[in-house]
Motif scaffolding. Structure first.
Motif, PDB file in Angstrom:
ATOM      1  N   ALA A 142       0.824  -1.203   0.000  1.00  0.00           N
ATOM      2  CA  ALA A 142       0.000   0.000   0.000  1.00  0.00           C
ATOM      3  C   ALA A 142       0.861   1.257   0.000  1.00  0.00           C
ATOM      4  N   LEU A 143       1.943   1.245   0.779  1.00  0.00           N
ATOM      5  CA  LEU A 143       2.840   2.405   0.806  1.00  0.00           C
ATOM      6  C   LEU A 143       3.538   2.584  -0.537  1.00  0.00           C
ATOM      7  N   ALA A 144       3.955   1.479  -1.143  1.00  0.00           N
ATOM      8  CA  ALA A 144       4.568   1.568  -2.465  1.00  0.00           C
ATOM      9  C   ALA A 144       3.584   2.153  -3.467  1.00  0.00           C
ATOM     10  N   GLY A 145       2.319   1.792  -3.331  1.00  0.00           N
ATOM     11  CA  GLY A 145       1.292   2.316  -4.219  1.00  0.00           C
ATOM     12  C   GLY A 145       1.076   3.805  -4.063  1.00  0.00           C
ATOM     13  N   GLN A 146       1.500   4.352  -2.939  1.00  0.00           N
ATOM     14  CA  GLN A 146       1.419   5.796  -2.710  1.00  0.00           C
ATOM     15  C   GLN A 146       2.664   6.529  -3.198  1.00  0.00           C
ATOM     16  N   GLY A 147       3.572   5.808  -3.835  1.00  0.00           N
ATOM     17  CA  GLY A 147       4.725   6.450  -4.455  1.00  0.00           C
ATOM     18  C   GLY A 147       5.980   6.504  -3.627  1.00  0.00           C
ATOM     19  N   PHE A 148       6.017   5.802  -2.492  1.00  0.00           N
ATOM     20  CA  PHE A 148       7.241   5.788  -1.693  1.00  0.00           C
ATOM     21  C   PHE A 148       8.262   4.866  -2.359  1.00  0.00           C
ATOM     22  N   ALA A 149       9.400   5.439  -2.712  1.00  0.00           N
ATOM     23  CA  ALA A 149      10.423   4.668  -3.428  1.00  0.00           C
ATOM     24  C   ALA A 149      11.198   3.756  -2.501  1.00  0.00           C
ATOM     25  N   ALA A 150      11.239   4.089  -1.228  1.00  0.00           N
ATOM     26  CA  ALA A 150      11.952   3.284  -0.235  1.00  0.00           C
ATOM     27  C   ALA A 150      11.046   3.085   0.971  1.00  0.00           C
ATOM     28  N   ILE A 151      11.093   1.875   1.520  1.00  0.00           N
ATOM     29  CA  ILE A 151      10.253   1.529   2.665  1.00  0.00           C
ATOM     30  C   ILE A 151      11.107   0.755   3.664  1.00  0.00           C
ATOM     31  N   GLY A 152      10.934   1.059   4.935  1.00  0.00           N
ATOM     32  CA  GLY A 152      11.619   0.324   5.981  1.00  0.00           C
ATOM     33  C   GLY A 152      10.655  -0.639   6.655  1.00  0.00           C
ATOM     34  N   THR A 153      11.183  -1.466   7.522  1.00  0.00           N
ATOM     35  CA  THR A 153      10.322  -2.286   8.369  1.00  0.00           C
ATOM     36  C   THR A 153      10.376  -1.725   9.786  1.00  0.00           C
ATOM     37  N   THR A 154       9.368  -2.023  10.560  1.00  0.00           N
ATOM     38  CA  THR A 154       9.336  -1.608  11.960  1.00  0.00           C
ATOM     39  C   THR A 154       9.461  -2.830  12.842  1.00  0.00           C
ATOM     40  N   SER A 155      10.455  -2.864  13.694  1.00  0.00           N
ATOM     41  CA  SER A 155      10.664  -4.039  14.538  1.00  0.00           C
ATOM     42  C   SER A 155       9.507  -4.235  15.511  1.00  0.00           C
ATOM     43  N   LEU A 156       8.909  -3.132  15.991  1.00  0.00           N
ATOM     44  CA  LEU A 156       7.772  -3.275  16.903  1.00  0.00           C
ATOM     45  C   LEU A 156       6.607  -3.933  16.187  1.00  0.00           C
ATOM     46  N   GLY A 157       6.302  -3.479  14.967  1.00  0.00           N
ATOM     47  CA  GLY A 157       5.196  -4.053  14.220  1.00  0.00           C
ATOM     48  C   GLY A 157       5.411  -5.514  13.904  1.00  0.00           C
ATOM     49  N   VAL A 158       6.626  -5.866  13.493  1.00  0.00           N
ATOM     50  CA  VAL A 158       6.944  -7.257  13.186  1.00  0.00           C
ATOM     51  C   VAL A 158       6.814  -8.113  14.444  1.00  0.00           C
ATOM     52  N   ALA A 159       7.349  -7.612  15.549  1.00  0.00           N
ATOM     53  CA  ALA A 159       7.310  -8.368  16.799  1.00  0.00           C
ATOM     54  C   ALA A 159       5.886  -8.522  17.315  1.00  0.00           C
ATOM     55  N   ALA A 160       5.142  -7.431  17.344  1.00  0.00           N
ATOM     56  CA  ALA A 160       3.784  -7.482  17.882  1.00  0.00           C
ATOM     57  C   ALA A 160       2.886  -8.381  17.037  1.00  0.00           C
ATOM     58  N   ALA A 161       3.063  -8.333  15.712  1.00  0.00           N
ATOM     59  CA  ALA A 161       2.254  -9.178  14.834  1.00  0.00           C
ATOM     60  C   ALA A 161       2.520 -10.661  15.086  1.00  0.00           C
ATOM     61  N   ALA A 162       3.741 -10.972  15.535  1.00  0.00           N
ATOM     62  CA  ALA A 162       4.108 -12.364  15.811  1.00  0.00           C
ATOM     63  C   ALA A 162       3.917 -12.743  17.270  1.00  0.00           C
ATOM     64  N   GLY A 163       3.444 -11.799  18.089  1.00  0.00           N
ATOM     65  CA  GLY A 163       3.255 -12.069  19.512  1.00  0.00           C
ATOM     66  C   GLY A 163       4.556 -12.174  20.275  1.00  0.00           C
ATOM     67  N   LEU A 164       5.568 -11.432  19.832  1.00  0.00           N
ATOM     68  CA  LEU A 164       6.891 -11.488  20.445  1.00  0.00           C
ATOM     69  C   LEU A 164       7.293 -10.109  20.954  1.00  0.00           C
ATOM     70  N   PRO A 165       8.190 -10.035  21.937  1.00  0.00           N
ATOM     71  CA  PRO A 165       8.646  -8.732  22.432  1.00  0.00           C
ATOM     72  C   PRO A 165       9.604  -8.072  21.445  1.00  0.00           C
ATOM     73  N   ASP A 166       9.537  -6.759  21.385  1.00  0.00           N
ATOM     74  CA  ASP A 166      10.439  -6.004  20.519  1.00  0.00           C
ATOM     75  C   ASP A 166      11.780  -5.795  21.210  1.00  0.00           C
ATOM     76  N   GLY A 167      12.840  -5.737  20.426  1.00  0.00           N
ATOM     77  CA  GLY A 167      14.154  -5.371  20.940  1.00  0.00           C
ATOM     78  C   GLY A 167      14.853  -6.429  21.743  1.00  0.00           C
TER      79      GLY A 167
END
Length: 285
Positions: free
Chosen positions: A30-55
């Motif tokens: 969705a972000l790429a579709g809005q024209g963002f040429a570069a995208i990062g990942t968020t460790s909190l989002g990845v961790a929370a989605a997997a039910g794991l602690p961040d950091g």
């Protein structure tokens, strides 16, 4: 691709690279579709989605899986790898190799630890050096969490000055180790930001804060990269909770949301059943 990503940190017009952070395939698409040429990942989002602690170095596999899904997307991918998921520089370099192999062009490495302390600067510098030796073209964004510890009260107790000296000491070490950029989340004071820009030789990354300077002001201060961190993920979660609460209360739901078909359109044509696809490819674009 890596050189293109590096070039985005040195724009001719002076506008910083605005890096939104995704947590799954749909958010990145969705972000790429809005024209963002570069995208990062968020460790909190990845961790929370997997039910794991961040950091806490618990999300190495989840992070690599996400990078596999996103690395061949129509954008440049930078991966938040926490502290490298290890205190062994060789293991951190191994993770960097795996990320680069699936298409990542950048990696974010932080010196903060789950207990609120900072890793020794020498150890973090060794991780950076190991990554640059293993994958010279990978853009290393070296993050120091010194300013997460700042009380920010501006009461003149010397704390800010001491943190400023420690920040510069660490950033100097990380630059010497080969970092391509440096990241100081939690720093929002314009004078301190301007001072850091003058004190370092590589692009400065600042974490956007709704209470901090807006993007044009950060550009004027010389900031070269502005990350959104976990903000988009947290706002998406907040919107979901607000919507559910409104419906439960019998109140109308306002605002926009993608349609079912629009979300379906984010999936790569053919999906996992396209001819020649392997299971890992099926998780990709």
């Amino acid at each position: 691709m890596a050189s293109t990503f590096a070039a985005l940190h040195h724009p001719d017009a002076g506008a910083p690279l605005l890096l939104p952070n995704a947590w799954d395939h749909a958010s990145a698409a969705a972000l790429a579709g809005q024209g963002f040429a570069a995208i990062g990942t968020t460790s909190l989002g990845v961790a929370a989605a997997a039910g794991l602690p961040d950091g806490s170095a618990a999300t190495r596999d989840a992070t690599l899986t996400l990078a596999l899904a996103l690395g061949q997307g129509p954008f440049l991918l930078s991966v938040d790898a926490e502290g490298g998921f290890s205190d062994d520089p060789a293991e951190v370099a191994g993770t960097a190799r795996e990320l680069a192999a699936v298409g990542a062009v950048g990696i974010n490495l932080e010196d903060g630890r789950p207990d609120g302390t900072l890793a020794p600067a020498e150890l973090h510098a060794a991780k950076i050096g190991a990554v640059k030796a293993a994958v010279p073209g990978l853009f290393v964004n070296a993050r120091t969490d010194t300013h997460w510890l700042d009380d920010g009260d501006g009461d003149g107790d010397g704390r800010g000055f001491a943190l400023g000296r420690e920040t510069i000491r660490r950033l100097d070490a990380y630059q010497l180790a080969g970092a391509d950029g440096v990241f100081v989340p939690g720093l929002s004071d314009p004078a301190r930001i301007a001072g850091l820009v003058e004190a370092i030789d590589v692009p400065l990354n600042i974490l956007y804060s709704p209470q901090g300077p807006p993007l044009p002001a950060l550009a004027e201060l010389g900031v070269r990269r502005v990350s959104l961190g976990s903000l988009l993920y947290r706002r998406a979660l907040g919107a979901a909770l607000e919507t559910a609460a409104l419906i439960r209360a019998g109140l109308p739901v306002e605002g926009s949301a993608p349609t079912y078909d629009e979300v379906q359109a984010l999936v790569r044509p053919g999906g996992p059943d396209r001819p020649g696809a392997t299971p890992s490819e099926g998780a990709s674009w």
